[in-house]
Scaffold this motif. Structure first.
Motif, PDB file in Angstrom:
ATOM      1  N   ILE A 178       0.824  -1.201   0.000  1.00 36.46           N
ATOM      2  CA  ILE A 178       0.000   0.000   0.000  1.00 36.46           C
ATOM      3  C   ILE A 178       0.861   1.255   0.000  1.00 36.46           C
ATOM      4  N   ASP A 179       0.478   2.235  -0.802  1.00 37.42           N
ATOM      5  CA  ASP A 179       1.116   3.541  -0.769  1.00 37.42           C
ATOM      6  C   ASP A 179       0.660   4.273   0.483  1.00 37.42           C
ATOM      7  N   ALA A 180       1.600   4.651   1.339  1.00 44.83           N
ATOM      8  CA  ALA A 180       1.261   5.197   2.653  1.00 44.83           C
ATOM      9  C   ALA A 180       0.482   6.500   2.564  1.00 44.83           C
ATOM     10  N   LEU A 181       0.754   7.327   1.586  1.00 43.40           N
ATOM     11  CA  LEU A 181       0.103   8.636   1.508  1.00 43.40           C
ATOM     12  C   LEU A 181      -1.337   8.534   1.027  1.00 43.40           C
ATOM     13  N   THR A 182      -1.561   7.806  -0.050  1.00 48.55           N
ATOM     14  CA  THR A 182      -2.884   7.804  -0.687  1.00 48.55           C
ATOM     15  C   THR A 182      -3.763   6.623  -0.308  1.00 48.55           C
ATOM     16  N   GLY A 183      -3.162   5.563   0.218  1.00 47.63           N
ATOM     17  CA  GLY A 183      -3.938   4.364   0.522  1.00 47.63           C
ATOM     18  C   GLY A 183      -4.202   3.491  -0.692  1.00 47.63           C
ATOM     19  N   LEU A 184      -3.677   3.883  -1.850  1.00 47.01           N
ATOM     20  CA  LEU A 184      -3.818   3.063  -3.056  1.00 47.01           C
ATOM     21  C   LEU A 184      -2.766   1.956  -3.042  1.00 47.01           C
ATOM     22  N   PHE A 185      -2.916   0.997  -3.958  1.00 49.17           N
ATOM     23  CA  PHE A 185      -1.853   0.019  -4.137  1.00 49.17           C
ATOM     24  C   PHE A 185      -0.605   0.734  -4.660  1.00 49.17           C
ATOM     25  N   ASN A 186       0.561   0.131  -4.421  1.00 51.15           N
ATOM     26  CA  ASN A 186       1.804   0.745  -4.872  1.00 51.15           C
ATOM     27  C   ASN A 186       2.304   0.126  -6.178  1.00 51.15           C
ATOM     28  N   ARG A 187       3.470   0.565  -6.607  1.00 52.34           N
ATOM     29  CA  ARG A 187       4.017   0.116  -7.891  1.00 52.34           C
ATOM     30  C   ARG A 187       4.253  -1.395  -7.895  1.00 52.34           C
ATOM     31  N   ARG A 188       4.626  -1.940  -6.759  1.00 47.28           N
ATOM     32  CA  ARG A 188       4.875  -3.377  -6.668  1.00 47.28           C
ATOM     33  C   ARG A 188       3.623  -4.175  -7.026  1.00 47.28           C
ATOM     34  N   ALA A 252      -3.433   2.195  -8.751  1.00 44.06           N
ATOM     35  CA  ALA A 252      -2.155   2.236  -8.045  1.00 44.06           C
ATOM     36  C   ALA A 252      -1.492   3.588  -8.241  1.00 44.06           C
ATOM     37  N   ARG A 253      -0.712   3.960  -7.247  1.00 45.14           N
ATOM     38  CA  ARG A 253       0.143   5.146  -7.401  1.00 45.14           C
ATOM     39  C   ARG A 253       1.511   4.657  -7.843  1.00 45.14           C
ATOM     40  N   LEU A 254       1.950   5.141  -8.997  1.00 45.41           N
ATOM     41  CA  LEU A 254       3.225   4.689  -9.546  1.00 45.41           C
ATOM     42  C   LEU A 254       4.412   5.447  -8.958  1.00 45.41           C
ATOM     43  N   GLY A 255       4.125   6.606  -8.392  1.00 44.85           N
ATOM     44  CA  GLY A 255       5.182   7.443  -7.840  1.00 44.85           C
ATOM     45  C   GLY A 255       4.935   8.892  -8.196  1.00 44.85           C
ATOM     46  N   GLY A 256       5.336   9.812  -7.315  1.00 42.95           N
ATOM     47  CA  GLY A 256       5.117  11.224  -7.581  1.00 42.95           C
ATOM     48  C   GLY A 256       3.650  11.516  -7.803  1.00 42.95           C
ATOM     49  N   GLU A 257       3.359  12.211  -8.903  1.00 40.20           N
ATOM     50  CA  GLU A 257       1.969  12.571  -9.215  1.00 40.20           C
ATOM     51  C   GLU A 257       1.383  11.675 -10.299  1.00 40.20           C
ATOM     52  N   GLU A 258       1.947  10.496 -10.493  1.00 36.09           N
ATOM     53  CA  GLU A 258       1.502   9.589 -11.552  1.00 36.09           C
ATOM     54  C   GLU A 258       0.755   8.391 -10.980  1.00 36.09           C
ATOM     55  N   PHE A 259      -0.375   8.065 -11.584  1.00 35.60           N
ATOM     56  CA  PHE A 259      -1.220   6.960 -11.163  1.00 35.60           C
ATOM     57  C   PHE A 259      -1.475   6.030 -12.345  1.00 35.60           C
ATOM     58  N   ALA A 260      -1.913   4.826 -12.032  1.00 40.03           N
ATOM     59  CA  ALA A 260      -2.281   3.860 -13.069  1.00 40.03           C
ATOM     60  C   ALA A 260      -3.612   3.223 -12.715  1.00 40.03           C
ATOM     61  N   VAL A 261      -4.408   2.983 -13.722  1.00 42.97           N
ATOM     62  CA  VAL A 261      -5.672   2.256 -13.557  1.00 42.97           C
ATOM     63  C   VAL A 261      -5.651   1.100 -14.552  1.00 42.97           C
ATOM     64  N   LEU A 262      -5.752  -0.110 -14.028  1.00 43.29           N
ATOM     65  CA  LEU A 262      -5.797  -1.296 -14.879  1.00 43.29           C
ATOM     66  C   LEU A 262      -7.220  -1.822 -14.875  1.00 43.29           C
ATOM     67  N   LEU A 263      -7.895  -1.671 -16.024  1.00 43.72           N
ATOM     68  CA  LEU A 263      -9.300  -2.069 -16.149  1.00 43.72           C
ATOM     69  C   LEU A 263      -9.361  -3.464 -16.756  1.00 43.72           C
ATOM     70  N   ARG A 264      -9.741  -4.429 -15.928  1.00 36.51           N
ATOM     71  CA  ARG A 264      -9.756  -5.820 -16.378  1.00 36.51           C
ATOM     72  C   ARG A 264     -11.169  -6.324 -16.623  1.00 36.51           C
ATOM     73  N   ASP A 265     -12.141  -5.773 -15.919  1.00 36.90           N
ATOM     74  CA  ASP A 265     -13.524  -6.242 -16.037  1.00 36.90           C
ATOM     75  C   ASP A 265     -14.435  -5.213 -16.689  1.00 36.90           C
ATOM     76  N   THR A 266     -13.852  -4.147 -17.215  1.00 36.53           N
ATOM     77  CA  THR A 266     -14.661  -3.107 -17.856  1.00 36.53           C
ATOM     78  C   THR A 266     -14.728  -3.360 -19.355  1.00 36.53           C
ATOM     79  N   PRO A 267     -15.911  -3.372 -19.939  1.00 27.77           N
ATOM     80  CA  PRO A 267     -16.016  -3.587 -21.388  1.00 27.77           C
ATOM     81  C   PRO A 267     -15.214  -2.547 -22.159  1.00 27.77           C
ATOM     82  N   ARG A 268     -14.763  -2.928 -23.336  1.00 27.94           N
ATOM     83  CA  ARG A 268     -13.998  -1.994 -24.169  1.00 27.94           C
ATOM     84  C   ARG A 268     -14.732  -0.668 -24.337  1.00 27.94           C
ATOM     85  N   SER A 269     -16.014  -0.771 -24.547  1.00 29.22           N
ATOM     86  CA  SER A 269     -16.799   0.450 -24.781  1.00 29.22           C
ATOM     87  C   SER A 269     -16.838   1.351 -23.557  1.00 29.22           C
TER      88      SER A 269
END
Length: 348
Positions: A178-188, A252-269
């Motif tokens: 967990i990223d300590a600041l935001t509570g999101l998952f971290n880069r790992r 997840a927070r990748l570091g600094g002001e950069e985030f990532a969202v991995l959409l696995r169950d969201t339809p393409r549309s």
């Protein structure tokens, strides 16, 4: 040279002394604290031993912060936290096994005494001899009961300590994700999720999609209003992003002001809609922060978003690189927008 048995005996002796000494000083028995005390009592790290002796000489108690400092200075580089916690738990198990061995010996002696008493009984046993045998049986039983009560206390204590250590291990494992600041998952965690995508790319409506998100002009926030305001912006943006996804989708927070969202169950549309939803909601929300003089202010925050869909048999680093290129394009085109690597609306 120390034999395996002598090493084991010395280890058990250290374990037996560590916990009472820590309890005496009112030091919580956590994996980190226990590891410091184990290494101190085993005298395996001379610098740690000297530092601990100095602390014990100068004060009757030792704070948790002081022990944490000793761990970070003398042990953290040598052993990561998980290994240290595993080691501490292993020593607790050794102590438990030693107690169980002692219990076996005690009850073996009790059983042998009872057998000897039974063998001494015969048809011509006198009343005086019978009373003596009864006294022996009573004494043996009382000794066994006393040892049993003491053993129960010791086992109960060790069981409690192991349960506590297990909970600490679980908390440390979770904290490492967990990223300590935001509570999101971290880069790992993000990297692990990417690796698990192997073979998931499909020619259907649920091809995994990746969004790389960057806060526009974030450095200006830190430079103008201070890092505390910057941290607050990061937390509020993180909350908004997290609120926009669900299910197996990962933020997840990748570091600094950069985030990532991995959409696995969201339809393409729906992937493009999610990206726009995140961007617009952050833009409309305005971050509520304090400047360096603690004066409340509202900041307009915008995001640049780069998106990509996973291609069949595509390596994960190439997948991320394409999303990064789209993010770069979004910033080059003026920021506060979503750009896709390749066609914006993929064909099925």
């Amino acid at each position: 040279m120390e034999t395996e048995q002598s090493h084991y005996d010395r280890t058990v002796d250290i374990v037996r002394n560590a916990i009472p000494r820590m309890s005496e000083l009112k030091i919580p028995i956590t994996p980190v604290n226990y590891t410091v005390w184990y290494e101190y009592l085993s005298d395996s790290v001379p610098d740690l031993t000297a530092a601990m002796n100095a602390l014990l000489h100068d004060a009757n108690t030792i704070s948790g912060e002081a022990i944490r400092d000793l761990y970070e200075r003398y042990l953290e580089d040598r052993d990561d936290k998980l290994q240290a916690a595993k080691k501490a738990l292993a020593e607790m198990v050794k102590a438990l096994m030693t107690n169980l061995g002692s219990a076996d010996q005690s009850f073996d002696r009790y059983s042998s005494e009872l057998h000897d008493i039974a063998d001494s009984l015969s048809d011509d046993t006198s009343a005086e001899d019978l009373n003596a045998l009864m006294d022996r049986a009573l004494r043996a039983t009382n000794v066994a009961l006393t040892q049993g009560v003491e053993m129960k206390k010791q086992l109960s204590h060790l069981a409690g300590e192991m349960q506590h250590m297990r909970a600490e291990l679980e908390r440390e494992h979770e904290a490492a994700r967990i990223d300590a600041l935001t509570g999101l998952f971290n880069r790992r965690v993000f990297d692990e999720a990417l690796e698990s995508l192997s073979g998931e790319s499909k020619d259907d409506a649920h091809t995994p999609c990746l969004l790389i998100i960057d806060i526009d002009h974030f450095k200006r926030v830190n430079d103008t209003y201070g890092h505390q305001a910057g941290d607050e912006v990061l937390k509020q943006v993180a909350d908004e992003i997290k609120a926009s996804v669900r299910g197996r989708d990962l933020v997840a927070r990748l570091g600094g002001e950069e985030f990532a969202v991995l959409l696995r169950d969201t339809p393409r549309s729906g992937c493009k809609a999610v990206a726009e939803h995140i961007r617009i909601n952050v833009r409309l929300r305005e971050a509520e922060v304090m400047d360096e003089t603690l004066y409340p202010i509202r900041l307009k925050v915008t995001l640049s978003v780069g998106g990509a869909y996973l291609r069949s048999e595509e390596p994960t680093d190439a997948f991320v690189a394409r999303a990064d290129r789209a993010l770069y394009q979004a910033k080059s085109d003026g920021r506060d927008r979503v750009k896709w690597e390749g066609p914006e609306t993929p064909t099925d």
